[in-house]
Enzyme design. Structure first.
Site, short mmCIF file in Angstrom:
data_model
loop_
_atom_site.label_atom_id
_atom_site.label_comp_id
_atom_site.label_asym_id
_atom_site.label_seq_id
_atom_site.Cartn_x
_atom_site.Cartn_y
_atom_site.Cartn_z
N SER A 157 5.20 0.36 -2.87
CA SER A 157 6.01 -0.73 -3.40
C SER A 157 5.19 -1.54 -4.39
O SER A 157 3.96 -1.58 -4.32
CB SER A 157 6.47 -1.64 -2.25
OG SER A 157 7.02 -2.84 -2.72
N TYR A 183 2.82 -6.97 4.48
CA TYR A 183 3.57 -5.88 3.86
C TYR A 183 2.81 -5.33 2.66
O TYR A 183 2.67 -4.11 2.50
CB TYR A 183 4.95 -6.38 3.44
CG TYR A 183 5.81 -5.32 2.79
CD1 TYR A 183 6.21 -4.20 3.50
CD2 TYR A 183 6.25 -5.46 1.47
CE1 TYR A 183 7.01 -3.22 2.92
CE2 TYR A 183 7.05 -4.49 0.88
CZ TYR A 183 7.43 -3.37 1.61
OH TYR A 183 8.22 -2.42 1.01
#
Length: 303
Positions: A157, A183
């Site tokens: 990501s 994350y």
């Protein structure tokens, strides 16, 4: 190394990327294949004639998705249980796999969760997004090597810009927990994994690449109140799956590994995050970081 460019772009769909590609006789696993871009990744791979297995937490949901993919592609899709934070589940999946494996798409993931730890004391996002996939892939190394040209796809990501891997405090025992930093760390780990897997396993014919799928409204955002990106900047799941499928199937990626892609193009290394988030941070491709993470992961997992 020359930067890889392709005829596809931000609007391309997975179906467009695999058009004309024949993978009959090949076998593929897609983790998290029952939701979000995992569904469309599995559908596109099945449409090529590949024998696809979706590895899912919820087998009932997986069977529903598999039935839909079979109906739309006319090709078989298998469903097997996999819980990435349960090492016994990961090991059972590995033990149950027989024969070569041509494509492994490490797609499953969680995002920005409340502070949670596994029974081992590992922060949940790092445990799920990196360590679970690491144990799975290392366990399947023999099957990947037997395929003689296997590809690993690591779904990362642009959130990797939020944090490098903090080796001195992987699990927020000293730093205050921040769900987005956690994350981001796990997504950086996904890129570093591709770098080191390629370095270690290229001699076995195995290559690995990482990617940013784009902003897609899926169940991944359940802890964030929904997609944070404006609707006009979002992709459909079919578009979001395109880069994963490109890395898994395109002849342009034959023998290519250890790289990071966005919108079906290899990303440019940047010193600072760009507004469109299409670059890649240098620490995510750093060979020393990649080797260190691999060794730390082996130690944590007792592999």
């Amino acid at each position: 190394m020359d930067r890889i460019t392709t005829p596809f772009d931000i609007s391309s769909t997975a179906a467009e990327v695999v058009d004309g590609i024949d993978l009959n006789g090949r076998r593929a696993v897609v983790t998290g294949g029952a939701s979000g871009i995992g569904v469309e990744t599995a559908r596109a791979l099945a449409s090529t004639g590949a024998e696809v297995t979706i590895a899912v937490r919820d087998v009932k949901a997986g069977e529903q998705v598999a039935a839909d993919i079979r109906a739309t592609t006319g090709h078989p899709v298998d469903v097997r249980r996999l819980e990435l934070t349960d090492l016994d589940s990961v090991d059972a999946f590995v033990a149950g796999w027989d024969g070569p494996l041509d494509i492994l798409v490490n797609n499953a993931g969680i995002m920005a969760t409340p502070e949670t730890y596994t029974k081992q004391g590992w922060e949940l996002q790092f445990a799920t997004n990196h360590l679970g996939h690491f144990r799975l892939t290392v366990g399947l190394h023999g099957a990947l090597a037997a395929a003689r040209g296997a590809r690993i796809v690591s779904v990362s990501s642009s959130a990797h810009f939020r944090s490098p891997v903090i080796f001195d405090d992987l699990f927020f025992r000293f730093m205050p927990y921040d769900p987005w930093a956690a994350y981001g760390q796990s997504k950086t780990a996904n890129v570093l994994f591709a770098v080191e897997a390629t370095r270690r396993w290229a001699g076995d014919g195995i290559t690995a690449n990482a990617l940013m799928p784009g902003a897609i409204a899926t169940n991944l955002q359940r802890h964030t109140g929904g997609a944070q990106t404006p609707p006009e900047d979002r992709k459909t799941p079919e578009q979001g799956a395109s880069t994963s499928v490109l890395l898994a199937t395109s002849p342009l990626l034959e023998g290519i590994g250890g790289r990071y892609f966005v919108d079906n193009q290899e990303a440019v290394v940047v010193d600072r995050p760009t507004n469109d988030m299409t670059g890649v941070a240098p620490y995510a491709l750093d060979a020393a970081n990649a080797e260190r993470l691999w060794d730390v992961s082996l130690e944590l997992l007792g592999v």
